[in-house]
Design an enzyme around this catalytic site. Structure first.
Site, mmCIF file in Angstrom:
data_model
loop_
_atom_site.group_PDB
_atom_site.id
_atom_site.type_symbol
_atom_site.label_atom_id
_atom_site.label_comp_id
_atom_site.label_asym_id
_atom_site.label_seq_id
_atom_site.Cartn_x
_atom_site.Cartn_y
_atom_site.Cartn_z
ATOM 1 N N GLU A 1 -32.757 13.145 -22.431
ATOM 2 C CA GLU A 1 -33.386 13.540 -23.688
ATOM 3 C C GLU A 1 -32.816 14.905 -24.067
ATOM 4 O O GLU A 1 -33.213 15.928 -23.516
ATOM 5 C CB GLU A 1 -34.909 13.610 -23.526
ATOM 6 C CG GLU A 1 -35.556 12.273 -23.203
ATOM 7 C CD GLU A 1 -35.505 11.297 -24.362
ATOM 8 O OE1 GLU A 1 -35.182 11.729 -25.496
ATOM 9 O OE2 GLU A 1 -35.768 10.102 -24.148
ATOM 10 N N CYS B 1 -36.629 20.457 -29.844
ATOM 11 C CA CYS B 1 -35.386 19.670 -29.844
ATOM 12 C C CYS B 1 -35.225 18.834 -31.102
ATOM 13 O O CYS B 1 -34.099 18.478 -31.472
ATOM 14 C CB CYS B 1 -35.315 18.788 -28.606
ATOM 15 S SG CYS B 1 -36.649 17.575 -28.490
#
Length: 490
Positions: free
Chosen positions: A210, A244
């Site tokens: 991720e 993110c």
């Protein structure tokens, strides 16, 4: 034997006892984890305040409420997720059992990140526990206070052999990566991800990565600009931009740039007051190294809003940059901070071309009232996820897979997707030792007639929902007895 190796060995021995395979045991552990999240709110919030300047209200909003939701979902649906999954059949398998059986992978390594240290560390752990795995938990050393809370308190609630917490920095992580795991789940940056993949390759260990990237935010002329900029400002400056999936930069028509700047400036004031530095809801950069990195990204760009900073507090105010060029320093890497560049494009065509010339981002944001444009941008670009007319919110939808593509990552999680990602979906075919006449078509000697029958049986698929299993079995029995037996019997 190192501390890290001992933790992994204990986890594997605990897994081999088989206790984590029990659905009741998994549910008990998940409920214990839920109890931890609820009972330890004060300790969790205190650690986040020290690490990131997170406000007391921000802790449940950005960390623990999502975890509670994920745990509740897993507890509610675990029996359904873990049950055998029937699949479609061909005429060859009409009388057989054909299904997928999810099974645990073994020992999973979860390496968390510092920006949302609970959400992105415990989130994958929920999937690992639900799937019946053991899991070694490695919180980020950068968020050191939160890491300490995990180390001290998680073992009071979870099976400490199956789910050990291993703390430390680069040296400890390198030692962990020398061990054999059955899956590695990493949240962080691409540079470290390559190191993890290289280590995983030595044991043929699959990985979920991720990562992040520069998530574009396109604002179309046809939209409610006031609402769009409010949602963009929230998505960008939450957690001081250290997200993110934060909108990394804005693409808009040159005629819109001034209005976009004014609207974002207005929302910064509404959210964080005239002086964000004194606002409890505006956080801090995680450390001085990242502070200096972000300040360096400002070089060569024009500040339209903000720019205030204080290195002693790792404070950078909400900042907007105007007339940014594609080759600007701020456009060469993921920003991961409260700097919002605006680049102008003349059309949606140019925006799509700009996006496609770069690495695939973790998220793509589109603000428009034109549904055709939304569908077009989805069809003509690629990203981990897409959100139209909002930011960040897809992360909270458990029925959507969350993950990247290309440089923004691989694999996904949340809800059933996390369970499946950390399970082996085992294909099962259970036959009986009868009706051998059907099988003669596959045994030598091979003939054209046998191939013709094989083509019929193999290519003909059956919809049990419309015909019914018993009727099909009866028809099959008649077919075999009356037709095939006579045809194949020598």
């Amino acid at each position: 034997m190192s501390r890290e190796q001992k933790a992994v060995d204990r986890a594997r021995k605990a897994f081999l006892t088989g206790r984590s395979k029990s659905l009741e045991y998994r549910i008990t552990q998940l409920k214990n984890l839920l109890r931890f999240v609820r009972e330890r709110q004060n300790e969790i919030a205190e650690g986040l305040k020290k690490d990131l300047g997170r406000s007391e209200g921000g802790t449940p909003l950005y960390e623990t409420l999502g975890l509670e939701s994920e745990i509740n979902l897993a507890v509610k649906y675990l029996k359904e997720w873990a049950a055998p999954r029937p699949v479609s059949k061909s005429m060859m398998t009409i009388s057989d059992q054909v299904y997928i059986q999810p099974e645990p992978l073994g020992v999973v390594l979860v390496i968390g990140a510092w920006n949302y240290p609970w959400a992105v560390t415990i989130g994958p752990l929920i999937g690992a526990i639900a799937a019946g795995n053991a899991a070694v938990i490695k919180p980020s050393e950068v968020s050191s206070h939160t890491s300490k809370v995990m180390e001290d308190l998680l073992p009071l609630y979870l099976d400490k052999e199956l789910y050990p917490v291993v703390t430390g920095g680069v040296t400890e992580t390198q030692e962990l990566l020398k061990q054999r795991f059955d899956h590695i789940f990493y949240t962080g940056n691409g540079t470290v991800a390559k190191i993890i993949m290289e280590a995983a390759a030595k044991h043929l260990t699959p990985t979920t990565l991720e990562l992040g990237g520069k998530s574009p935010c396109y604002i179309d002329n046809n939209c409610d600009l006031a609402i769009a900029c409010r949602r963009i400002a929230w998505g960008k400056y939450s957690n001081c931009g250290q997200t993110c999936i934060a909108p990394d930069y804005i693409l808009c028509d040159p005629s819109m740039q001034d209005r976009v700047i004014e609207e974002i400036k207005k929302n910064i004031k509404d959210f964080y007051t005239e002086d964000p530095k004194k606002c409890m809801d505006y956080g801090r950069i995680i450390n001085q190294r990242h502070f200096k990195r972000l300040m360096a990204l400002l070089e060569g760009s024009t500040i339209a809003v903000g720019g205030e900073n204080d290195e002693s507090e790792c404070y950078i105010g909400p900042t907007v940059l105007r007339d940014v060029k594609p080759d600007a320093k701020v456009m060469q890497e993921e920003i991961f901070g409260p700097l919002l560049p605006i680049l102008t494009v003349s059309s949606a065509d140019e925006a799509i071309k700009f996006i496609n010339q770069r690495e695939k981002p973790l998220a793509l944001y589109i603000f428009t009232s034109d549904n055709k444009l939304i569908k077009r941008m989805i069809a003509e670009t690629s990203s981990g996820g897409v959100v139209a007319n909002d930011c960040l919110m897809h992360f909270s939808v458990s029925s959507l897979p969350f993950g990247g593509v290309g440089n923004s990552g691989m694999g996904h999680y949340h809800g059933k997707y996390g369970f499946d990602n950390l399970s082996h979906l085992r294909g099962c075919l259970i036959k009986q030792l009868k009706m051998e006449g059907v099988n003669k078509m596959r045994y030598p000697p091979h003939t054209a007639d046998k191939l013709g029958w094989a083509r019929f049986f193999i290519l003909k698929h059956v919809d049990f929902g419309s015909l019914g299993r018993m009727v099909l079995l009866a028809l099959m029995a008649v077919f075999v007895a009356v037709i095939l037996q006579g045809y194949f019997t020598d």
